[in-house]
Write a protein that holds these residues in place. Structure first.
Motif, PDB file in Angstrom:
ATOM      1  N   ARG A   4      -5.488  -0.583   4.947  1.00  0.00           N
ATOM      2  CA  ARG A   4      -5.876  -0.105   6.275  1.00  0.00           C
ATOM      3  C   ARG A   4      -4.604   0.278   7.016  1.00  0.00           C
ATOM      4  O   ARG A   4      -3.613  -0.478   6.977  1.00  0.00           O
ATOM      5  CB  ARG A   4      -6.627  -1.201   7.037  1.00  0.00           C
ATOM      6  N   THR A  39      -3.081   1.409  10.757  1.00  0.00           N
ATOM      7  CA  THR A  39      -3.218   1.582  12.197  1.00  0.00           C
ATOM      8  C   THR A  39      -1.827   1.752  12.794  1.00  0.00           C
ATOM      9  O   THR A  39      -0.826   1.383  12.178  1.00  0.00           O
ATOM     10  CB  THR A  39      -3.894   0.371  12.865  1.00  0.00           C
ATOM     11  N   ASP A  99     -12.121  -2.151  14.207  1.00  0.00           N
ATOM     12  CA  ASP A  99     -12.053  -1.704  12.818  1.00  0.00           C
ATOM     13  C   ASP A  99     -11.626  -0.241  12.713  1.00  0.00           C
ATOM     14  O   ASP A  99     -11.405   0.265  11.602  1.00  0.00           O
ATOM     15  CB  ASP A  99     -13.412  -1.873  12.126  1.00  0.00           C
ATOM     16  N   TYR A 138      -8.548   4.149   6.342  1.00  0.00           N
ATOM     17  CA  TYR A 138      -8.651   3.267   5.182  1.00  0.00           C
ATOM     18  C   TYR A 138      -8.277   4.072   3.939  1.00  0.00           C
ATOM     19  O   TYR A 138      -8.850   5.121   3.655  1.00  0.00           O
ATOM     20  CB  TYR A 138     -10.074   2.716   5.063  1.00  0.00           C
TER      21      TYR A 138
END
Lengths: 114, 113
Positions: free
Chosen positions: B36, B38, B86, B90
């Motif tokens: 993931r 971010t 979330d 991804y």
């Protein structure tokens, strides 16, 4: 535990000049070291790796990296930067044992100015 | 030109909805990773599989995330229920035992409203 530090969030260099993106690592066993590049809205692309052998590793697009065990560093270099090299660069490390997980650095944004 | 594929490329959903992301590793690659990305946390390893068996999912929130490999050509990452935190990109990556580098897919950009 293994870790990677990329001390510079941003590196700016003029086109045609040499570039260096810094990376230091910490790992308990023999280090396997990698550089990846990420262009906007794309996945990471593999550039080069050091597993064993010569300390100077050559990779894609004219990039190379120098493994320095005493300084625990694996800096990415290129003799003459291109504007198209502007991207986000990630250094990664894993222990040379059976575990396959890579630990990535926080990334360095390289901007090559025309 | 062998490459990792991921679907969907973009997903916008509302909080509470189930989200399923799919990955097709490069043919012959026996190790699959889910990451993931971010801005705040950078790249985080969520889980990885070798020969379809889960080896490490310690990076994954267990209460809402699940990862599976129903067969050698498909890996899935499911979030149920999804939450705004979330929202991220991804990535799936695959590798072989012989070569140490991982090959990344283009990612799924998830936005949870």
């Amino acid at each position: 535990a293994q870790s990677v530090a990329q001390p510079e969030d941003q590196v700016n260099v003029a086109e045609g000049n040499p570039l260096t993106v810094k990376c230091t690592y910490s790992v308990s066993g023999n280090p396997y070291l990698f550089w990846y590049v990420q262009y906007p809205n794309r996945g990471l692309q593999f550039l080069l790796k050091y597993i064993t052998g010569d300390n100077l590793v050559k990779g894609s697009y004219g990039f190379e990296a120098e493994f320095n065990k005493s300084q625990t560093s694996f800096h990415l270099k290129k003799p003459s930067a291109l504007v198209s090299d502007s991207a986000l660069y990630f250094c990664a490390v894993r222990d040379g044992g059976s575990a396959r997980q890579l630990t990535f650095g926080s990334g360095t944004q390289l901007t090559v100015l025309p | 030109d062998a490459r990792v594929t991921q679907t969907p490329r973009d997903k916008v959903t509302e909080m509470g909805q189930e989200v399923t992301m799919r990955c097709q590793p490069i043919l012959g690659h026996n190790t699959v990773f889910w990451y993931r990305q971010t801005m705040m946390q950078g790249l985080e390893l969520l889980a990885y599989f070798r020969n379809r068996a889960p080896l490490d999912d310690s990076g994954m929130p267990k209460d809402r995330f699940s990862a599976e490999m129903p067969d050698a050509t498909l890996a899935t990452l499911k979030i149920q229920p999804s939450e705004p935190r979330d929202s991220a990109v991804y990535f799936c990556a695959s590798a072989t035992d012989r070569a140490n580098e991982q090959f990344f897919g283009p990612g799924t950009r998830l936005t949870v409203l």
